[in-house]
Write a protein that holds these residues in place. Structure first.
Motif, PDB file in Angstrom:
ATOM      1  N   LEU A  97       6.118  -7.405 -20.724  1.00 40.84           N
ATOM      2  CA  LEU A  97       7.018  -5.958 -20.321  1.00 40.84           C
ATOM      3  C   LEU A  97       6.249  -5.170 -19.253  1.00 40.84           C
ATOM      4  CD1 LEU A  97       6.746  -4.211 -24.034  1.00 40.84           C
ATOM      5  CD2 LEU A  97       8.762  -4.563 -22.469  1.00 40.84           C
ATOM      6  N   LEU A  98       7.049  -4.582 -18.413  1.00 43.76           N
ATOM      7  CA  LEU A  98       6.550  -4.011 -17.078  1.00 43.76           C
ATOM      8  C   LEU A  98       5.926  -2.725 -17.744  1.00 43.76           C
ATOM      9  CD1 LEU A  98       9.725  -4.337 -14.714  1.00 43.76           C
ATOM     10  CD2 LEU A  98       7.853  -6.032 -14.998  1.00 43.76           C
ATOM     11  N   ARG A  99       4.827  -2.229 -16.851  1.00 41.84           N
ATOM     12  CA  ARG A  99       3.893  -0.963 -17.189  1.00 41.84           C
ATOM     13  C   ARG A  99       4.410   0.219 -16.616  1.00 41.84           C
ATOM     14  NH1 ARG A  99       1.013  -4.649 -14.884  1.00 41.84           N
ATOM     15  NH2 ARG A  99       0.548  -3.357 -12.951  1.00 41.84           N
ATOM     16  N   VAL A 100       4.819   1.136 -17.869  1.00 45.43           N
ATOM     17  CA  VAL A 100       5.254   2.617 -17.353  1.00 45.43           C
ATOM     18  C   VAL A 100       4.091   3.382 -17.700  1.00 45.43           C
ATOM     19  CG1 VAL A 100       7.028   4.034 -17.863  1.00 45.43           C
ATOM     20  CG2 VAL A 100       7.552   1.765 -17.781  1.00 45.43           C
ATOM     21  N   LYS A 101       3.917   4.221 -16.789  1.00 44.00           N
ATOM     22  CA  LYS A 101       2.930   5.545 -16.966  1.00 44.00           C
ATOM     23  C   LYS A 101       3.180   6.406 -17.965  1.00 44.00           C
ATOM     24  CE  LYS A 101       1.334   5.466 -11.937  1.00 44.00           C
ATOM     25  NZ  LYS A 101       1.278   6.416 -10.838  1.00 44.00           N
ATOM     26  N   PRO A 102       2.147   6.609 -18.935  1.00 43.29           N
ATOM     27  CA  PRO A 102       2.363   7.575 -20.034  1.00 43.29           C
ATOM     28  C   PRO A 102       3.327   8.810 -19.563  1.00 43.29           C
ATOM     29  CG  PRO A 102       0.191   6.657 -20.005  1.00 43.29           C
ATOM     30  CD  PRO A 102       0.827   6.450 -18.778  1.00 43.29           C
ATOM     31  N   GLY A 103       4.123   9.201 -20.548  1.00 46.52           N
ATOM     32  CA  GLY A 103       5.027  10.416 -20.181  1.00 46.52           C
ATOM     33  C   GLY A 103       6.408  10.109 -19.285  1.00 46.52           C
ATOM     34  N   LYS A 104       6.103   8.848 -18.709  1.00 44.14           N
ATOM     35  CA  LYS A 104       7.273   8.497 -17.671  1.00 44.14           C
ATOM     36  C   LYS A 104       8.558   7.874 -18.547  1.00 44.14           C
ATOM     37  CE  LYS A 104       5.692   9.823 -13.762  1.00 44.14           C
ATOM     38  NZ  LYS A 104       6.248  11.161 -13.135  1.00 44.14           N
ATOM     39  N   ARG A 105       9.886   8.144 -18.142  1.00 44.64           N
ATOM     40  CA  ARG A 105      10.851   7.550 -18.957  1.00 44.64           C
ATOM     41  C   ARG A 105      11.416   6.389 -18.124  1.00 44.64           C
ATOM     42  NH1 ARG A 105      14.450  12.964 -20.034  1.00 44.64           N
ATOM     43  NH2 ARG A 105      15.090  12.621 -17.654  1.00 44.64           N
ATOM     44  N   GLY A 106      10.775   5.604 -17.410  1.00 44.86           N
ATOM     45  CA  GLY A 106      11.124   4.188 -16.763  1.00 44.86           C
ATOM     46  C   GLY A 106      10.607   3.995 -15.416  1.00 44.86           C
ATOM     47  N   LEU A 107      11.199   3.087 -14.483  1.00 50.42           N
ATOM     48  CA  LEU A 107      10.646   2.713 -13.320  1.00 50.42           C
ATOM     49  C   LEU A 107      11.388   2.715 -12.332  1.00 50.42           C
ATOM     50  CD1 LEU A 107       8.662  -0.638 -14.430  1.00 50.42           C
ATOM     51  CD2 LEU A 107       7.470   1.516 -13.603  1.00 50.42           C
ATOM     52  N   GLN A 108      11.117   3.246 -11.320  1.00 51.36           N
ATOM     53  CA  GLN A 108      11.877   3.086  -9.885  1.00 51.36           C
ATOM     54  C   GLN A 108      11.955   1.497  -9.816  1.00 51.36           C
ATOM     55  OE1 GLN A 108       9.994   5.385  -6.830  1.00 51.36           O
ATOM     56  NE2 GLN A 108      10.992   7.257  -7.545  1.00 51.36           N
ATOM     57  N   GLN A 109      13.199   1.086  -8.915  1.00 48.47           N
ATOM     58  CA  GLN A 109      13.314  -0.380  -8.739  1.00 48.47           C
ATOM     59  C   GLN A 109      12.281  -0.981  -7.862  1.00 48.47           C
ATOM     60  OE1 GLN A 109      16.394  -2.585  -9.219  1.00 48.47           O
ATOM     61  NE2 GLN A 109      15.961  -1.264 -11.023  1.00 48.47           N
ATOM     62  N   SER A 110      11.722  -0.121  -6.844  1.00 45.75           N
ATOM     63  CA  SER A 110      10.806  -0.514  -6.097  1.00 45.75           C
ATOM     64  C   SER A 110       9.506  -1.105  -6.868  1.00 45.75           C
ATOM     65  CB  SER A 110      10.219   0.315  -4.709  1.00 45.75           C
ATOM     66  OG  SER A 110      10.004   1.497  -5.403  1.00 45.75           O
ATOM     67  N   GLU A 111       9.002  -0.281  -7.906  1.00 44.25           N
ATOM     68  CA  GLU A 111       8.071  -0.509  -8.823  1.00 44.25           C
ATOM     69  C   GLU A 111       8.224  -1.464  -9.521  1.00 44.25           C
ATOM     70  OE1 GLU A 111       4.323  -0.399 -10.432  1.00 44.25           O
ATOM     71  OE2 GLU A 111       4.911   0.418  -8.628  1.00 44.25           O
ATOM     72  N   ALA A 112       9.371  -1.698 -10.111  1.00 45.88           N
ATOM     73  CA  ALA A 112       9.677  -3.011 -11.061  1.00 45.88           C
ATOM     74  C   ALA A 112       9.682  -3.999 -10.353  1.00 45.88           C
ATOM     75  CB  ALA A 112      11.160  -2.584 -11.584  1.00 45.88           C
ATOM     76  N   VAL A 113      10.477  -4.193  -8.879  1.00 45.43           N
ATOM     77  CA  VAL A 113      10.173  -5.314  -8.176  1.00 45.43           C
ATOM     78  C   VAL A 113       8.864  -5.617  -7.931  1.00 45.43           C
ATOM     79  CG1 VAL A 113      10.753  -6.318  -5.853  1.00 45.43           C
ATOM     80  CG2 VAL A 113      12.543  -5.072  -7.127  1.00 45.43           C
ATOM     81  N   PHE A 114       7.707  -4.921  -7.633  1.00 44.67           N
ATOM     82  CA  PHE A 114       6.586  -5.185  -7.249  1.00 44.67           C
ATOM     83  C   PHE A 114       5.866  -5.789  -8.473  1.00 44.67           C
ATOM     84  CE2 PHE A 114       2.053  -3.884  -7.635  1.00 44.67           C
ATOM     85  CZ  PHE A 114       1.486  -4.629  -6.440  1.00 44.67           C
ATOM     86  N   GLN A 115       6.074  -5.093  -9.654  1.00 46.48           N
ATOM     87  CA  GLN A 115       5.421  -5.694 -10.933  1.00 46.48           C
ATOM     88  C   GLN A 115       6.068  -7.153 -11.330  1.00 46.48           C
ATOM     89  OE1 GLN A 115       4.598  -3.480 -14.533  1.00 46.48           O
ATOM     90  NE2 GLN A 115       4.953  -1.522 -13.302  1.00 46.48           N
ATOM     91  N   HIS A 116       7.452  -7.678 -10.978  1.00 41.27           N
ATOM     92  CA  HIS A 116       7.645  -8.590 -11.261  1.00 41.27           C
ATOM     93  C   HIS A 116       7.204  -9.714 -10.179  1.00 41.27           C
ATOM     94  CE1 HIS A 116      10.758  -8.039 -13.958  1.00 41.27           C
ATOM     95  NE2 HIS A 116      11.447  -7.287 -13.402  1.00 41.27           N
ATOM     96  N   VAL A 117       7.071  -9.368  -8.947  1.00 40.24           N
ATOM     97  CA  VAL A 117       6.554 -10.314  -7.866  1.00 40.24           C
ATOM     98  C   VAL A 117       5.122 -10.702  -8.457  1.00 40.24           C
ATOM     99  CG1 VAL A 117       5.345 -10.432  -5.556  1.00 40.24           C
ATOM    100  CG2 VAL A 117       7.774  -9.583  -6.018  1.00 40.24           C
ATOM    101  N   MET A 118       4.284  -9.594  -8.933  1.00 40.41           N
ATOM    102  CA  MET A 118       2.839 -10.033  -9.497  1.00 40.41           C
ATOM    103  C   MET A 118       2.784 -10.700 -10.708  1.00 40.41           C
ATOM    104  SD  MET A 118       1.190  -8.273  -6.926  1.00 40.41           S
ATOM    105  CE  MET A 118      -0.363  -8.829  -7.570  1.00 40.41           C
ATOM    106  N   ASN A 119       3.841 -10.324 -11.640  1.00 43.14           N
ATOM    107  CA  ASN A 119       3.814 -11.404 -12.924  1.00 43.14           C
ATOM    108  C   ASN A 119       3.718 -12.689 -12.703  1.00 43.14           C
ATOM    109  OD1 ASN A 119       3.075  -8.877 -14.299  1.00 43.14           O
ATOM    110  ND2 ASN A 119       5.104  -8.375 -14.820  1.00 43.14           N
ATOM    111  N   LEU A 120       4.943 -13.072 -12.031  1.00 39.48           N
ATOM    112  CA  LEU A 120       5.687 -14.240 -12.014  1.00 39.48           C
ATOM    113  C   LEU A 120       4.476 -15.450 -11.656  1.00 39.48           C
ATOM    114  CD1 LEU A 120       9.116 -13.854 -10.358  1.00 39.48           C
ATOM    115  CD2 LEU A 120       8.878 -14.502 -12.562  1.00 39.48           C
ATOM    116  N   PRO A 121       3.643 -15.380 -10.806  1.00 44.58           N
ATOM    117  CA  PRO A 121       2.646 -16.578 -10.793  1.00 44.58           C
ATOM    118  C   PRO A 121       2.273 -16.585 -12.163  1.00 44.58           C
ATOM    119  CG  PRO A 121       2.708 -15.264  -8.750  1.00 44.58           C
ATOM    120  CD  PRO A 121       3.561 -14.381  -9.777  1.00 44.58           C
ATOM    121  N   GLU A 122       1.688 -15.972 -12.651  1.00 48.45           N
ATOM    122  CA  GLU A 122       0.528 -15.955 -13.835  1.00 48.45           C
ATOM    123  C   GLU A 122       1.437 -16.651 -15.079  1.00 48.45           C
ATOM    124  OE1 GLU A 122      -2.119 -13.425 -17.210  1.00 48.45           O
ATOM    125  OE2 GLU A 122      -1.765 -12.570 -15.232  1.00 48.45           O
ATOM    126  N   LEU A 123       2.730 -15.965 -15.105  1.00 47.45           N
ATOM    127  CA  LEU A 123       3.722 -16.587 -16.166  1.00 47.45           C
ATOM    128  C   LEU A 123       4.224 -17.738 -15.970  1.00 47.45           C
ATOM    129  CD1 LEU A 123       5.803 -13.300 -16.907  1.00 47.45           C
ATOM    130  CD2 LEU A 123       3.874 -13.995 -18.196  1.00 47.45           C
TER     131      LEU A 123
END
Length: 322
Positions: free
Chosen positions: A33-59
């Motif tokens: 799951l992508l990480r969302v800060k407490p109290g927030k209702r989702g992610l901006q696309q730029s932040e979601a893209v960054f998290q995917h880029v960081m997640n994919l090598p390990e996964l």
């Protein structure tokens, strides 16, 4: 080595990889799951893209690709199978799929996130629709649509016939959940909270034919949450109840209008057991005569299994035509 196909899905909520055999067996998968800060209702696309880029090598490392014979790679390239459908997050998975296909010397296939949900529903449901043409209902944070769905050799031919005109079902759940102090995404926690309710509070549903709206119910639910005159559990149950009533009315209208009585319901919201049981009770009543099919709850949320299955369909079709 077992022959497998690699499915990749990089949605706005989860990074997902899946290795599936020709027989549909999942031989390995990795998702986060992508990480969302407490109290927030989702992610901006730029932040979601960054998290995917960081997640994919390990996964990717978790899949141990060298242990398998990879026949092809398939990724979801866009949200829905229509020309103007686009979301930056899916380009991360598409780019990885195309690169891996070049390095491995295998074909690369592309599909849509929505078709992946439908395939995951079909391949993990206890029973599949008997006819090649059926209704599919996609309920998530980014989509709430009623679809005329037809199986074809490479996947599905889809035509939208109804759905939400404003908020999506998952958005309603997440916005109310966050207002009640629950983490995002709020679906599982809201469902647990609602189990404590007695059902003393309700809000109206808004349905017009095959179209529906959640903005009015959202306002009523948020007002109740803000005034603190209604218990949180009752607000959570009222959210579920509103979703049930809305879907029941719209799908009854669809059946009465002559659309298929076989209805496959997929997407993260469809994992909710209260909603499942309520819709089965109401829509499979003899007076309506619908038959409902649900994805395995473990694959109702965003995942790459359906993408891998669609990749196999495309690969087998290509092989037959060669």
């Amino acid at each position: 080595m077992k022959k497998v196909l690699l499915g990749i899905d990089t949605s706005n909520y989860r990074t997902s990889l899946c290795l599936a055999g020709e027989d549909g067996e999942i031989v390995a998968e990795a998702k986060r799951l992508l990480r969302v800060k407490p109290g927030k209702r989702g992610l901006q696309q730029s932040e979601a893209v960054f998290q995917h880029v960081m997640n994919l090598p390990e996964l990717s490392d978790q899949l141990r690709l060298n242990d398998w014979e990879v026949a092809a790679v398939c990724a979801s390239e866009k949200p829905r199978p229509v020309d103007d459908s686009y979301m930056p997050v899916f380009k991360v998975g598409e780019g990885l799929a195309k690169s891996l296909a070049v390095f491995l010397g295998v074909p690369c296939y592309l599909t849509s996130h929505q078709e992946g949900h439908i395939a995951a529903g079909e391949f993990t449901a206890r029973k599949r629709p008997a006819a090649d043409r059926f209704l599919a209902v996609h309920l998530s944070g980014g989509t709430s649509e009623i679809l005329d769905c037809e199986r074809v050799s490479t996947g599905y031919r889809i035509h939208k016939i109804g759905g939400s005109i404003d908020l999506h079902a998952g958005q309603l759940v997440d916005r109310i959940g966050v207002a009640l102090g629950l983490p995002f995404p709020a679906g599982p926690e809201l469902e647990r909270l609602a189990q404590q309710a007695e059902g003393t509070f309700r809000v109206a549903s808004v349905v017009d034919g095959l179209q529906f709206s959640f903005s009015g119910p959202e306002a009523a639910l948020l007002r109740a949450a803000g005034q603190r005159t209604v218990l949180s559990a009752e607000i959570a149950r009222a959210t579920e109840q509103c979703l049930c009533n809305t879907l029941e009315k719209a799908l009854r209208n669809a059946v009465e209008a002559g659309w298929s009585r076989e209805i496959l319901i997929v997407g993260g919201v469809a994992a909710n057991q209260y909603i499942r049981k309520r819709l089965i009770k109401r829509l499979e009543h003899p007076a309506i005569g619908a038959e409902l099919f649900f994805c395995d709850p473990a694959y109702s949320g965003d995942n790459a299994y359906g993408v891998a299955q669609l990749g196999w369909l495309q690969h087998k079709t290509r092989t037959l035509n060669c």
